[in-house]
Enzyme design. Structure first.
Site, PDB file in Angstrom:
ATOM      1  N   ASP A 246      -6.654   4.148  -5.067  1.00 26.50           N
ATOM      2  CA  ASP A 246      -7.414   4.034  -3.819  1.00 26.50           C
ATOM      3  C   ASP A 246      -8.074   5.418  -3.671  1.00 26.50           C
ATOM      4  OD1 ASP A 246      -7.603   2.123  -1.272  1.00 26.50           O
ATOM      5  OD2 ASP A 246      -7.427   4.137  -0.476  1.00 26.50           O
TER       6      ASP A 246
ATOM      7  N   LYS B  93       0.860  -1.191   0.000  1.00 27.01           N
ATOM      8  CA  LYS B  93       0.000   0.000   0.000  1.00 27.01           C
ATOM      9  C   LYS B  93       0.886   1.228   0.000  1.00 27.01           C
ATOM     10  CE  LYS B  93      -4.365   0.986   0.075  1.00 27.01           C
ATOM     11  NZ  LYS B  93      -5.516   0.200  -0.387  1.00 27.01           N
TER      12      LYS B  93
END
Ligand code: 2IT
Length: 448
Positions: free
Chosen positions: A166, A126
């Site tokens: 995201d 991430k």
């Protein structure tokens, strides 16, 4: 509690005391792994859990960019390569003012389990930045993405680490990021990013995948309860790309979605967000960061400023799809009072651990986001496959694979929970099933 598990939990809490969201996810996951740890004493000898809660690598970097008035700004970029045991690190980039290292770490940890659940060969990662795209011009976004990639490109690659979008990172940002990567490396290596535009290697259905996948998963839960989606009223929070995909598929299958929410409040459209025009307007709102009042103004609906949807009484299913920690004890009590039977998490960690426990104690069926939202990253992995084979599948082919993957995630979660005598516990089941593949790979590869 199992002594080894307790030790790892305690040490992790101490080491990460300044990162409460990371501690929250560790607690949720490790607690459900207790029966597995009891059955596998060999894990303790090689400190498997202690290694699993420590990212393989996490780094931050300076991102300096120039605004349209010629002023320079400095943001902080992050990338967390959490666990690469089952495949190249894979996970989104979040650009939002509130991004911290702790947030990226919790998302990276969740991603590791989620990616494992898809059954595809992708590790967990991430990244992101505390840069807030709201109110920025296209040129500013482009310069920021170019500056961000000018450091990140050294650490990623199609077989190394494959970022995607995201919150705050959509097709526009992925385009700028890929352009910068190609320019800096002088290669056409489009498998390095997913969520790309169709003209340079993006996959059909990727924009819809998280929302469609969530609805496919919901259908499995409903089938388990001898129930169906037709005629169900769904309360969706958020108004981003994920909410859009949920609403689009839900409406197609005969459900009704009457609510959307943003940080400005929520909107009630009693007829439902039920036409192509209304559904597509959500995308425009998201791109312009309008808040949901814009929808109420355009379609003449009631807008409830500053309020959340959890107190509404006319839905059968709640699907939180905005961001983390949307539902704490106060909201959980409202949900129980409303008599809703299904609480299907979609955004990453939308519920505090206390609130999850309360919902479950009160008979609400809770499905965990790491399973429900895995369709997004699953189709990202399908995008990687198409890129490496230099071909593209039709929308039907991708959608069919996505549907099969979501059915399988529900199935393996149910089986994992049953194997440990836990009944229909989708949270424990997802944690155990996600854990097992990563654990097997780490055990096989020796200690690092
Ligand atoms: O939370 C997520 O799974 C994502 N933001 C998508 C990650 C991806 O690589 O598609």
């Amino acid at each position: 509690m199992n002594a080894y598990l307790e030790k790892v939990l305690k040490e992790t809490r101490e080491k990460n005391a300044s990162q409460p969201e990371f501690c929250q996810t560790i607690e949720e996951v490790l607690t459900s792994l207790e029966p597995v740890i009891e059955r596998h004493p060999e894990y303790e000898k090689v400190d498997l859990l202690g290694r699993m809660v420590e990212p393989e690598r996490i780094f931050s970097f300076r991102v300096a960019w120039e605004d349209d008035n010629g002023n320079w700004h400095t943001n902080r970029g992050y990338r967390c390569q959490f666990n690469g045991a089952i495949g190249p690190y894979k996970g989104g980039l979040r650009f939002r003012g509130n991004v911290t290292e702790g947030m990226i770490k919790f998302l990276g940890f969740e991603q590791t389990f989620k990616n494992s659940l898809t059954g595809l060969p992708i590790g967990g990662g991430k990244g992101g930045s505390d840069f807030d795209p709201a109110g920025k011009s296209d040129a500013e976004i482009m310069r920021f993405c170019q500056a961000y990639m000018s450091t990140l490109y050294k650490y990623i690659g199609p077989d190394v680490d494959v970022p995607a979008g995201d919150i705050g990172v959509g097709a526009r940002e992925i385009g700028f990021l890929y352009g910068a990567y190609r320019h800096l490396k002088s290669v056409f290596e489009n498998g390095v990013l997913t969520g790309k535009g169709l003209s340079y290697g993006g996959s059909l259905i990727r924009p819809e995948a998280t929302g469609y996948g969530a609805i496919y998963y919901l259908q499995e839960v409903l089938a388990h309860e001898n129930d169906t989606i037709v005629g169900k009223r769904i309360g969706v929070s958020g108004y981003g790309n994920v909410s859009w995909g949920i609403i689009k598929k839900a409406v197609e299958l005969g459900a009704v979605c009457c609510y959307i929410s943003g940080s400005d409040g929520y909107v009630h459209d009693p007829e439902g967000i039920n036409t192509d025009e209304k559904i597509e307007y959500l995308l425009e709102m998201r791109e312009k960061h309008t808040g949901v009042k814009a929808y109420a103004d355009k379609y003449g609906c009631e807008f409830y400023p500053g309020e959340k949807i959890w107190g509404v009484k006319d839905v059968d299913i709640f699907m939180p799809a905005a961001t983390q920690n949307e539902v704490d004890m106060e909201e959980a009590k409202q949900i129980v009072e409303s008599g809703v039977k299904y609480y299907i998490e979609v955004s990453n960690m939308p519920t505090t651990n206390e609130a999850i426990a309360y919902l479950k104690e009160n008979g609400v069926i809770v499905a965990p986001s790491k399973a429900v939202n895995a369709g997004g990253v699953a189709v990202s992995a399908l995008e990687m496959s198409q890129n490496s084979e230099r071909l593209s599948w039709t929308a039907e082919e991708v959608d069919q694979k996505l549907h099969g993957i979501m059915k399988n995630i529900h199935k393996i979660s149910v089986e994992a929970a049953e194997e440990y005598g836990l009944g229909y516990d989708l949270i424990a089941g997802a944690n155990i099933a996600g854990f097992q593949k990563v654990a097997d790979a780490m055990m096989a590869q020796g200690v690092f």
